[in-house]
Design a protein around this motif. Structure first.
Motif, PDB file in Angstrom:
ATOM      1  N   ALA A 171      10.004  72.356  22.339  1.00 32.66           N
ATOM      2  CA  ALA A 171       8.704  72.030  21.756  1.00 32.66           C
ATOM      3  C   ALA A 171       7.915  71.092  22.665  1.00 32.66           C
ATOM      4  CB  ALA A 171       8.890  71.401  20.376  1.00 32.66           C
ATOM      5  N   VAL A 172       8.579  70.081  23.202  1.00 33.58           N
ATOM      6  CA  VAL A 172       7.899  69.148  24.104  1.00 33.58           C
ATOM      7  C   VAL A 172       7.425  69.888  25.354  1.00 33.58           C
ATOM      8  CG1 VAL A 172       8.180  67.097  25.546  1.00 33.58           C
ATOM      9  CG2 VAL A 172       9.148  67.137  23.231  1.00 33.58           C
ATOM     10  N   ALA A 173       8.271  70.758  25.892  1.00 31.32           N
ATOM     11  CA  ALA A 173       7.874  71.553  27.061  1.00 31.32           C
ATOM     12  C   ALA A 173       6.684  72.444  26.724  1.00 31.32           C
ATOM     13  CB  ALA A 173       9.054  72.390  27.544  1.00 31.32           C
ATOM     14  N   TRP A 174       6.692  73.040  25.528  1.00 34.94           N
ATOM     15  CA  TRP A 174       5.586  73.903  25.104  1.00 34.94           C
ATOM     16  C   TRP A 174       4.293  73.109  25.044  1.00 34.94           C
ATOM     17  CZ3 TRP A 174       1.672  74.172  21.694  1.00 34.94           C
ATOM     18  CH2 TRP A 174       1.075  75.408  21.480  1.00 34.94           C
ATOM     19  N   VAL A 175       4.328  71.921  24.499  1.00 36.01           N
ATOM     20  CA  VAL A 175       3.117  71.093  24.412  1.00 36.01           C
ATOM     21  C   VAL A 175       2.585  70.797  25.804  1.00 36.01           C
ATOM     22  CG1 VAL A 175       2.204  68.843  23.720  1.00 36.01           C
ATOM     23  CG2 VAL A 175       3.729  70.090  22.178  1.00 36.01           C
ATOM     24  N   TYR A 176       3.474  70.459  26.718  1.00 35.13           N
ATOM     25  CA  TYR A 176       3.031  70.188  28.090  1.00 35.13           C
ATOM     26  C   TYR A 176       2.384  71.424  28.706  1.00 35.13           C
ATOM     27  CZ  TYR A 176       3.187  69.163  33.076  1.00 35.13           C
ATOM     28  OH  TYR A 176       2.843  68.993  34.394  1.00 35.13           O
ATOM     29  N   GLN A 177       3.015  72.579  28.534  1.00 35.28           N
ATOM     30  CA  GLN A 177       2.529  73.800  29.165  1.00 35.28           C
ATOM     31  C   GLN A 177       1.273  74.362  28.502  1.00 35.28           C
ATOM     32  OE1 GLN A 177       6.412  75.689  28.692  1.00 35.28           O
ATOM     33  NE2 GLN A 177       6.556  75.957  30.910  1.00 35.28           N
ATOM     34  N   ASN A 178       1.052  74.035  27.243  1.00 34.03           N
ATOM     35  CA  ASN A 178      -0.059  74.627  26.494  1.00 34.03           C
ATOM     36  C   ASN A 178      -1.095  73.606  26.038  1.00 34.03           C
ATOM     37  OD1 ASN A 178       0.790  77.676  25.891  1.00 34.03           O
ATOM     38  ND2 ASN A 178       2.618  76.393  25.741  1.00 34.03           N
ATOM     39  N   ALA A 179      -1.060  72.429  26.613  1.00 31.06           N
ATOM     40  CA  ALA A 179      -1.963  71.363  26.178  1.00 31.06           C
ATOM     41  C   ALA A 179      -3.431  71.769  26.251  1.00 31.06           C
ATOM     42  CB  ALA A 179      -1.722  70.111  27.019  1.00 31.06           C
ATOM     43  N   GLU A 180      -3.807  72.480  27.294  1.00 33.71           N
ATOM     44  CA  GLU A 180      -5.213  72.851  27.450  1.00 33.71           C
ATOM     45  C   GLU A 180      -5.702  73.755  26.325  1.00 33.71           C
ATOM     46  OE1 GLU A 180      -5.968  74.503  31.272  1.00 33.71           O
ATOM     47  OE2 GLU A 180      -5.416  72.679  32.373  1.00 33.71           O
ATOM     48  N   SER A 181      -4.791  74.484  25.687  1.00 30.90           N
ATOM     49  CA  SER A 181      -5.193  75.419  24.624  1.00 30.90           C
ATOM     50  C   SER A 181      -5.745  74.702  23.399  1.00 30.90           C
ATOM     51  CB  SER A 181      -4.020  76.316  24.215  1.00 30.90           C
ATOM     52  OG  SER A 181      -3.024  75.576  23.517  1.00 30.90           O
ATOM     53  N   GLY A 183      -7.135  71.425  23.872  1.00 29.99           N
ATOM     54  CA  GLY A 183      -7.944  70.338  24.399  1.00 29.99           C
ATOM     55  C   GLY A 183      -7.166  69.095  24.782  1.00 29.99           C
ATOM     56  N   GLY A 184      -5.878  69.263  25.062  1.00 28.10           N
ATOM     57  CA  GLY A 184      -5.046  68.124  25.410  1.00 28.10           C
ATOM     58  C   GLY A 184      -4.885  67.935  26.906  1.00 28.10           C
ATOM     59  N   ASP A 185      -4.578  66.728  27.289  1.00 30.40           N
ATOM     60  CA  ASP A 185      -4.314  66.383  28.684  1.00 30.40           C
ATOM     61  C   ASP A 185      -2.803  66.317  28.887  1.00 30.40           C
ATOM     62  OD1 ASP A 185      -4.053  65.310  31.195  1.00 30.40           O
ATOM     63  OD2 ASP A 185      -5.249  63.514  30.805  1.00 30.40           O
ATOM     64  N   HIS A 186      -2.245  67.300  29.587  1.00 30.63           N
ATOM     65  CA  HIS A 186      -0.782  67.314  29.731  1.00 30.63           C
ATOM     66  C   HIS A 186      -0.264  66.174  30.597  1.00 30.63           C
ATOM     67  CE1 HIS A 186      -1.017  70.295  33.399  1.00 30.63           C
ATOM     68  NE2 HIS A 186      -1.278  69.061  33.741  1.00 30.63           N
ATOM     69  N   ASP A 187      -1.154  65.513  31.306  1.00 32.37           N
ATOM     70  CA  ASP A 187      -0.735  64.374  32.109  1.00 32.37           C
ATOM     71  C   ASP A 187      -0.713  63.081  31.313  1.00 32.37           C
ATOM     72  OD1 ASP A 187      -0.248  65.718  34.503  1.00 32.37           O
ATOM     73  OD2 ASP A 187      -2.374  65.699  35.033  1.00 32.37           O
ATOM     74  N   ARG A 188      -1.052  63.179  30.031  1.00 30.73           N
ATOM     75  CA  ARG A 188      -0.968  62.008  29.139  1.00 30.73           C
ATOM     76  C   ARG A 188      -0.241  62.427  27.857  1.00 30.73           C
ATOM     77  NH1 ARG A 188      -6.727  59.465  28.324  1.00 30.73           N
ATOM     78  NH2 ARG A 188      -7.400  61.646  28.461  1.00 30.73           N
ATOM     79  N   LEU A 189       1.010  62.804  28.050  1.00 36.07           N
ATOM     80  CA  LEU A 189       1.860  63.276  26.960  1.00 36.07           C
ATOM     81  C   LEU A 189       2.874  62.187  26.603  1.00 36.07           C
ATOM     82  CD1 LEU A 189       3.121  65.429  25.081  1.00 36.07           C
ATOM     83  CD2 LEU A 189       4.338  66.330  27.067  1.00 36.07           C
ATOM     84  N   TYR A 190       2.869  61.788  25.340  1.00 33.69           N
ATOM     85  CA  TYR A 190       3.764  60.758  24.837  1.00 33.69           C
ATOM     86  C   TYR A 190       4.552  61.320  23.664  1.00 33.69           C
ATOM     87  CZ  TYR A 190       0.714  57.723  27.575  1.00 33.69           C
ATOM     88  OH  TYR A 190       0.001  57.162  28.600  1.00 33.69           O
TER      89      TYR A 190
END
Length: 334
Positions: A171-181, A183-190
């Protein structure tokens, strides 16, 4: 509910539980010394540190130290429903190959916003993302996306914690890979987790993202470990072993404190002084171990908070966990 110490069958009564709760409320600074169990002259053989079996079992059973937990769980579900009424229904996404692997996204209005992923607790036995929507307002109002995970429960996982951990990691990997979908910034994932979710958060923080997922080693920029468990040796000795399959391999693999060489993100570890003595000790020891490994860690002791009040505080920008989350993400409260 009662705990029995075999073969002498010493019982812990509700009166004793409430008496201990009063003691903790009166003297929170010494809460870690308040133990539920038989008087010293009636203790059984020690099984871990200074605990006999009754004491250790109680130290991993929240209801004895938070007797109003049932009421708090109902309140969290109610305030989560109220939050959805104000924010709107979240976007629900599939994040893994099994049906249970889902997540709920509460979107901030600002573009390219940071992301906070929450991993719920529930003694590994259950829990649902929908009942942990209550922190979403704080994060959204501060300009961050809030993502709550759904994942398998321990019994459906064949009593194997590794199945749960793998789903959380996916799930965490999915959020990183799909953040743009969304409007998220994958470089600011907490990421953050509470109780058994705090345990899973710790495991996610020591994941080898490059080896296991082909992702950068530092995809997680910070972790908030709330009232969790980070070394499973004493947990294995407690009554939780009745529904969690423990082996030496699982104990080692699922103890984040033993894999700090893989920790790449600064962490904040929080606990309340009215929690069980073991959840307090686990938090202090984990933060100390991270610091000893020369990695950034902050320890927050919340005076007067019990276990369930700690997770509730994540929705309050002035509560111990809400404040810690916003500070970790370098966000100001709305």
């Amino acid at each position: 509910m009662r705990l029995v110490h075999a073969p002498r069958r010493k019982q812990i009564t509700r009166r004793a539980v409430l008496g201990s709760a009063v003691t903790m409320a009166v003297a929170p600074a010494f809460a870690e010394e308040c133990r539920i169990g038989p008087p010293p002259h009636e203790k059984g053989p020690l099984v871990f540190m200074g605990y006999d079996q009754v004491e250790l079992d109680a130290a991993y059973e929240q209801s004895f130290y938070a007797p109003l937990a049932g009421q708090i769980w109902k309140r969290l579900a109610a305030v989560s429903e109220a939050a959805r009424g104000r924010l709107g229904q979240p976007g629900r996404r599939s994040c893994g190959p099994t049906a249970v692997e889902q997540l709920e996204v509460y979107r901030a209005k600002r573009p390219n916003a940071p992301i906070f992923v929450f991993i719920h607790g529930g003694a590994w036995l259950g829990g649902e993302a929908k009942n942990f929507a209550f922190p979403a307002e704080m994060f959204v109002n501060a300009g961050a996306h809030y993502v709550a995970l759904d994942f398998i429960a321990i019994k459906e996982a064949g009593d194997d914690l590794r199945v749960m951990a793998d789903q959380v990691r996916r799930a965490v990997a999915w959020v990183y890979q799909n953040a743009e979908s969304f409007g998220g910034d994958h470089d600011r994932l907490y990421i953050g987790g509470h109780s058994s979710g705090g345990h899973l958060c710790g495991i996610a923080l020591v994941t080898d993202w490059k080896k296991d997922f082909g992702l950068p080693a530092d995809i997680v920029k910070g972790g908030l470990c709330m009232s969790g468990m980070y070394d499973l040796k004493p947990v294995r000795l407690s009554k939780r072993s009745s529904y969690v399959k423990f082996t030496d391999e699982i104990e080692k693999a699922m103890s984040s404190q033993r894999h700090l060489d893989l920790l790449r993100a600064p962490i904040v570890v929080t606990y309340g002084t009215n929690e069980t003595p073991e959840f307090q000790r686990q938090s202090r020891d984990f933060a100390a171990a991270v610091k000893a490994a020369d990695k950034p860690a902050e320890l927050v002791e919340a005076v007067g908070f019990n276990h369930l009040e700690m997770v509730e505080s994540l929705g309050n920008p002035y509560g111990p966990n809400g404040r810690a989350a916003l500070n970790l993400m370098k966000l100001a409260s709305a």
